[in-house]
Enzyme design. Structure first.
Site, PDB file in Angstrom:
ATOM      1  N   ASP A   9      -5.962  -9.585 -61.756  1.00 19.20           N
ATOM      2  CA  ASP A   9      -5.889 -10.973 -61.318  1.00 19.20           C
ATOM      3  C   ASP A   9      -7.180 -11.321 -60.576  1.00 19.20           C
ATOM      4  O   ASP A   9      -7.875 -10.437 -60.081  1.00 19.20           O
ATOM      5  CB  ASP A   9      -4.661 -11.119 -60.410  1.00 19.20           C
ATOM      6  CG  ASP A   9      -4.647 -12.441 -59.689  1.00 19.20           C
ATOM      7  OD1 ASP A   9      -4.677 -13.487 -60.368  1.00 19.20           O
ATOM      8  OD2 ASP A   9      -4.601 -12.436 -58.439  1.00 19.20           O
ATOM      9  N   ASP A  11      -7.990 -14.486 -58.054  1.00 17.07           N
ATOM     10  CA  ASP A  11      -7.967 -14.965 -56.669  1.00 17.07           C
ATOM     11  C   ASP A  11      -6.958 -14.168 -55.843  1.00 17.07           C
ATOM     12  O   ASP A  11      -5.782 -14.081 -56.179  1.00 17.07           O
ATOM     13  CB  ASP A  11      -7.640 -16.456 -56.638  1.00 17.07           C
ATOM     14  CG  ASP A  11      -8.674 -17.281 -57.421  1.00 17.07           C
ATOM     15  OD1 ASP A  11      -9.845 -16.848 -57.488  1.00 17.07           O
ATOM     16  OD2 ASP A  11      -8.315 -18.338 -57.966  1.00 17.07           O
ATOM     17  N   GLN A  53      -5.924 -20.980 -63.860  1.00 24.80           N
ATOM     18  CA  GLN A  53      -6.802 -21.958 -63.200  1.00 24.80           C
ATOM     19  C   GLN A  53      -6.293 -23.365 -63.503  1.00 24.80           C
ATOM     20  O   GLN A  53      -6.954 -24.178 -64.161  1.00 24.80           O
ATOM     21  CB  GLN A  53      -8.253 -21.748 -63.645  1.00 24.80           C
ATOM     22  CG  GLN A  53      -8.844 -20.417 -63.172  1.00 24.80           C
ATOM     23  CD  GLN A  53      -8.880 -20.271 -61.656  1.00 24.80           C
ATOM     24  OE1 GLN A  53      -9.105 -21.253 -60.933  1.00 24.80           O
ATOM     25  NE2 GLN A  53      -8.628 -19.068 -61.134  1.00 24.80           N
ATOM     26  N   ALA A  54      -5.092 -23.640 -63.004  1.00 21.36           N
ATOM     27  CA  ALA A  54      -4.456 -24.930 -63.271  1.00 21.36           C
ATOM     28  C   ALA A  54      -5.143 -26.083 -62.549  1.00 21.36           C
ATOM     29  O   ALA A  54      -4.816 -27.246 -62.810  1.00 21.36           O
ATOM     30  CB  ALA A  54      -2.979 -24.882 -62.884  1.00 21.36           C
ATOM     31  N   HIS A  92      -4.215 -24.520 -68.052  1.00 30.67           N
ATOM     32  CA  HIS A  92      -3.122 -25.472 -68.328  1.00 30.67           C
ATOM     33  C   HIS A  92      -2.162 -25.628 -67.155  1.00 30.67           C
ATOM     34  O   HIS A  92      -2.130 -24.829 -66.240  1.00 30.67           O
ATOM     35  CB  HIS A  92      -2.311 -24.989 -69.546  1.00 30.67           C
ATOM     36  CG  HIS A  92      -3.155 -24.695 -70.734  1.00 30.67           C
ATOM     37  ND1 HIS A  92      -3.235 -23.447 -71.308  1.00 30.67           N
ATOM     38  CD2 HIS A  92      -3.974 -25.509 -71.453  1.00 30.67           C
ATOM     39  CE1 HIS A  92      -4.072 -23.493 -72.341  1.00 30.67           C
ATOM     40  NE2 HIS A  92      -4.539 -24.722 -72.448  1.00 30.67           N
ATOM     41  N   ARG A 108      -0.070 -19.287 -69.381  1.00 33.70           N
ATOM     42  CA  ARG A 108      -0.017 -19.392 -67.920  1.00 33.70           C
ATOM     43  C   ARG A 108       0.837 -18.248 -67.387  1.00 33.70           C
ATOM     44  O   ARG A 108       2.028 -18.162 -67.653  1.00 33.70           O
ATOM     45  CB  ARG A 108       0.579 -20.748 -67.526  1.00 33.70           C
ATOM     46  CG  ARG A 108       0.707 -20.986 -66.040  1.00 33.70           C
ATOM     47  CD  ARG A 108       1.148 -22.439 -65.800  1.00 33.70           C
ATOM     48  NE  ARG A 108       1.700 -22.654 -64.475  1.00 33.70           N
ATOM     49  CZ  ARG A 108       0.987 -22.836 -63.371  1.00 33.70           C
ATOM     50  NH1 ARG A 108      -0.334 -22.814 -63.426  1.00 33.70           N
ATOM     51  NH2 ARG A 108       1.574 -23.035 -62.214  1.00 33.70           N
TER      52      ARG A 108
END
Ligand code: MG
Ligand code: ZN
Length: 193
Positions: A9, A11, A53-54, A92, A108
């Site tokens: 992952d 962040d 990264q929505a 998305h 996602r």
């Protein structure tokens, strides 16, 4: 001949969790990440970044900011002689923004689309692979594809571990202080086989 991978992952795991990284200047790679990725690079495993990264769908930043951030990440890892074998992201959101970013996608996280894409591109056997993240949802994603899941206590990890643990349906395979500890545990497991 298939490969094993360590999915990572972004962040809170390889870099600081600062909320939406809506400008490259906000992006901070953890000081131990170069060493951690380098250890993967000298092992037989692939290193693959997977990130939601929505903020793109939400209109907080343009998709090209993600490219700038990932260039900075690759550069900082490169300073340690380390490299990611691939990076995949989902821009998305199912309900916010405008199409094409507003969509019920299959990538996602904790949906498995990014992992399946990587598996196709890099011939990865997900059942012999690992996912490291700072959210329990990353651990769940790992388990949903038959991989092992490692929680790190950086980012949201410590809070999830201390306050949400009683709701977990299945424990992480390992809980590590940080990405470096997670990678060392995984490589130790691999050495047992
Ligand atoms: Mg995270
Ligand atoms: Zn997606």
């Amino acid at each position: 001949m298939t490969n094993s991978a360590i999915f990572i992952d972004r962040d809170g795991t390889i870099s600081d969790e600062v909320g939406y990284v809506n400008h490259v200047s906000r992006y901070r790679v953890f000081p131990f990440s170069g060493e951690a990725i380098k250890l993967i690079n000298v092992s037989p495993l692939k290193s693959v970044l997977v990130t939601n990264q929505a903020g793109v769908a939400r209109g907080y930043f343009k998709e090209e900011v993600i490219g700038q951030v990932h260039s900075k990440l690759r550069e900082e890892l490169g300073n340690h002689g380390a490299k990611l074998d691939a990076i995949y992201y989902c821009p998305h959101h199912p309900t916010v923004g405008e199409p094409p970013y507003r969509q019920e996608c299959n990538c996602r996280k904790p949906k498995p689309g990014l992992l399946h894409r990587a598996a196709d591109d890099l011939s990865i056997n997900l059942q012999n692979s690992y996912m490291i993240g700072d959210r329990y949802s990353d651990v769940k994603l790992a388990h949903s594809v038959g991989a092992r899941g490692v929680l790190v206590l950086t980012g949201y990890g410590r809070g999830e571990y201390e306050y949400q643990r009683d709701q977990w349906t299945r424990e992480p395979d390992y809980v590590a202080e940080d990405l470096l500890g997670a990678v060392k545990w995984i490589l130790g497991e691999e050495a047992k086989d």
